[in-house]
Design a protein around this motif. Structure first.
Motif, short mmCIF file in Angstrom:
data_model
loop_
_atom_site.label_atom_id
_atom_site.label_comp_id
_atom_site.label_asym_id
_atom_site.label_seq_id
_atom_site.Cartn_x
_atom_site.Cartn_y
_atom_site.Cartn_z
N ALA A 46 30.86 43.92 32.90
CA ALA A 46 30.01 42.98 32.06
C ALA A 46 29.08 43.98 31.33
CB ALA A 46 29.03 42.20 32.90
N THR A 47 29.05 43.80 29.88
CA THR A 47 28.04 44.67 29.17
C THR A 47 26.89 43.71 28.42
OG1 THR A 47 28.03 46.52 27.45
CG2 THR A 47 29.85 44.93 27.21
N TRP A 48 26.29 44.39 27.75
CA TRP A 48 25.14 43.52 26.81
C TRP A 48 25.88 43.70 25.70
CZ3 TRP A 48 22.88 39.98 29.39
CH2 TRP A 48 22.43 40.31 30.47
N GLU A 96 41.05 40.50 29.62
CA GLU A 96 40.59 39.10 28.70
C GLU A 96 39.13 39.02 28.76
OE1 GLU A 96 41.94 35.60 31.01
OE2 GLU A 96 44.03 36.09 30.56
N ILE A 97 38.60 38.98 27.68
CA ILE A 97 36.93 39.32 27.26
C ILE A 97 36.49 38.01 26.81
CG2 ILE A 97 35.41 40.63 25.96
CD1 ILE A 97 37.33 42.72 26.24
N GLU A 98 35.28 37.76 27.25
CA GLU A 98 34.57 36.25 26.98
C GLU A 98 33.26 36.71 26.69
OE1 GLU A 98 35.25 32.60 29.39
OE2 GLU A 98 36.70 33.70 30.47
N HIS A 99 32.50 35.81 25.73
CA HIS A 99 31.19 35.83 25.46
C HIS A 99 30.54 34.76 26.46
CE1 HIS A 99 32.47 37.44 21.67
NE2 HIS A 99 31.36 38.17 21.57
N PRO A 112 17.81 33.77 24.12
CA PRO A 112 19.11 33.81 24.26
C PRO A 112 19.72 35.33 24.17
CG PRO A 112 18.48 32.35 22.45
CD PRO A 112 17.48 33.19 22.90
N SER A 113 20.31 35.67 25.44
CA SER A 113 21.04 36.80 25.67
C SER A 113 22.39 36.95 25.95
CB SER A 113 20.09 37.31 27.00
OG SER A 113 19.02 37.47 26.61
N THR A 114 23.14 37.60 24.99
CA THR A 114 24.58 37.38 25.27
C THR A 114 25.22 38.56 25.69
OG1 THR A 114 24.82 35.85 23.35
CG2 THR A 114 26.71 37.21 23.85
N ALA A 115 26.35 38.40 26.93
CA ALA A 115 26.97 39.50 27.60
C ALA A 115 28.46 39.32 27.23
CB ALA A 115 26.77 39.44 28.87
N LEU A 116 29.21 40.47 27.18
CA LEU A 116 30.69 40.28 27.20
C LEU A 116 31.01 40.59 28.67
CD1 LEU A 116 31.67 42.31 24.11
CD2 LEU A 116 31.51 39.78 24.35
N ILE A 117 32.04 39.54 29.25
CA ILE A 117 32.59 39.72 30.51
C ILE A 117 33.94 40.11 30.39
CG2 ILE A 117 32.60 38.73 32.64
CD1 ILE A 117 30.26 37.31 32.57
N ALA A 118 34.48 41.01 30.88
CA ALA A 118 35.82 41.65 30.68
C ALA A 118 36.58 41.51 32.10
CB ALA A 118 36.00 42.78 30.11
N VAL A 119 37.76 40.91 32.17
CA VAL A 119 38.63 40.54 33.38
C VAL A 119 39.77 41.15 32.92
CG1 VAL A 119 39.43 39.34 35.41
CG2 VAL A 119 37.21 38.54 34.10
N ALA A 120 40.23 42.27 33.71
CA ALA A 120 41.68 42.85 33.74
C ALA A 120 42.23 43.22 34.97
CB ALA A 120 41.18 44.15 32.86
N ARG A 121 43.60 43.41 35.15
CA ARG A 121 44.43 43.59 36.18
C ARG A 121 44.72 45.08 36.29
NH1 ARG A 121 44.37 39.37 39.52
NH2 ARG A 121 46.27 39.87 40.23
N ARG A 122 45.00 45.46 37.31
CA ARG A 122 45.38 46.91 37.83
C ARG A 122 47.09 46.90 37.52
NH1 ARG A 122 46.58 51.46 37.61
NH2 ARG A 122 45.90 53.03 39.02
#
Length: 266
Positions: free
Chosen positions: A145-147, A200-203, A256-266
């Motif tokens: 997760a990143t801002w 996969e990346i979501e706001h 309001p504070s938005t993050a990007l959350i990335a989920v990836a496979r190895r």
């Protein structure tokens, strides 16, 4: 850019986080918990799952993951932060002081590896991402997760106010990773380069509820930001007045504070 660079050096010093740990646990931890829960909702865990939390802070992700029954290792370079997690006394949570840029862990030893606003603070954040991928087992999952580019919560608010009130002053420089990963396409590319696949990346946006009663002790709200500590007493009073004007009659000012959350496979 000297003041901004010095500010980032402070964030790269474990002593800074040791000092901030108790304050962080009371203020930042409850808010980052929203994003930790959002990250965990994307990764099914079981009591057989082996989970790593890199740059765990006071354990918003680690302690929540442990409630699923998973076996969790929480690491941070700050002994003060690690001590706050250990104080929770959860039997399935292990804590270790460790540099996330050089994890003292075996390859492929975790089913899921998380970093919630942690790796993004590293001087060599690409090495941090690569280390996360290295210790994720093949078929396992990495979550980062990143801002977005201006940060979040009181950092975001304070930056906005300082740019308005003091336009000629140099503001806090965001970490390199926050700037580099603000675009989802760039974020995905960096994860692939680190050793993950199919990111996969979501706001995800949540309101930070700034309690106006806390303005009587503004250091508890803004004290971790170099944008605050560099101000004179008169300038601080101007900032507080601006916050009150923005809030009007409200007792809670939502940020309001938005993050990007990335989920990836190895």
């Amino acid at each position: 850019m000297i003041r901004g660079a010095l500010a980032m050096q402070e964030f790269e010093n474990p002593d800074h986080w040791d000092t901030a740990a108790q304050h962080y646990e009371k203020t930042a931890h409850p808010f980052t918990m929203y994003y930790a829960e959002a990250a965990l909702a994307r990764v099914p865990l079981t009591p057989e799952s082996r989970v790593l939390d890199v740059a765990a802070g006071t354990g918003a992700l680690a302690l929540t993951a442990a409630r699923s029954g998973a076996r969790v290792l929480a690491t941070d370079f700050s002994p003060g932060m690690v001590a706050r997690i250990a104080a929770a006394n959860m039997p399935n949570v292990e804590t270790r002081v460790m540099d996330g840029q050089a994890l003292e862990l075996d390859d492929g030893s975790f089913d899921a590896v998380f970093s919630i606003f942690g790796v993004i603070m590293f001087p060599d954040w690409r090495k941090g991402l690569a280390e996360m991928a290295r210790v994720t087992r093949i078929g396992g999952t990495g979550v980062v997760a990143t801002w977005q580019d201006r940060g979040a919560a009181t950092f975001l608010l304070l930056g906005q106010i300082c740019r308005k009130l003091f336009p000629d002053r140099e503001g806090m420089v965001m970490p390199d990773a926050v700037r580099a990963l603000s675009d989802p396409a760039d974020f995905a590319s960096e994860l692939v380069l680190a050793g993950y696949r199919d990111p996969e990346i979501e706001h995800v946006t949540h309101d930070y509820p700034l309690d106006m009663t806390l303005l009587v002790e503004p250091d508890t709200l803004f004290g971790m930001s170099p944008d605050w500590t560099s101000l004179s007493d008169e300038e601080k009073r101007a900032v507080i007045a601006e916050v009150r004007a923005m809030a009007g009659d409200r007792t809670i000012l939502p940020i309001p504070s938005t993050a990007l959350i990335a989920v990836a496979r190895r």
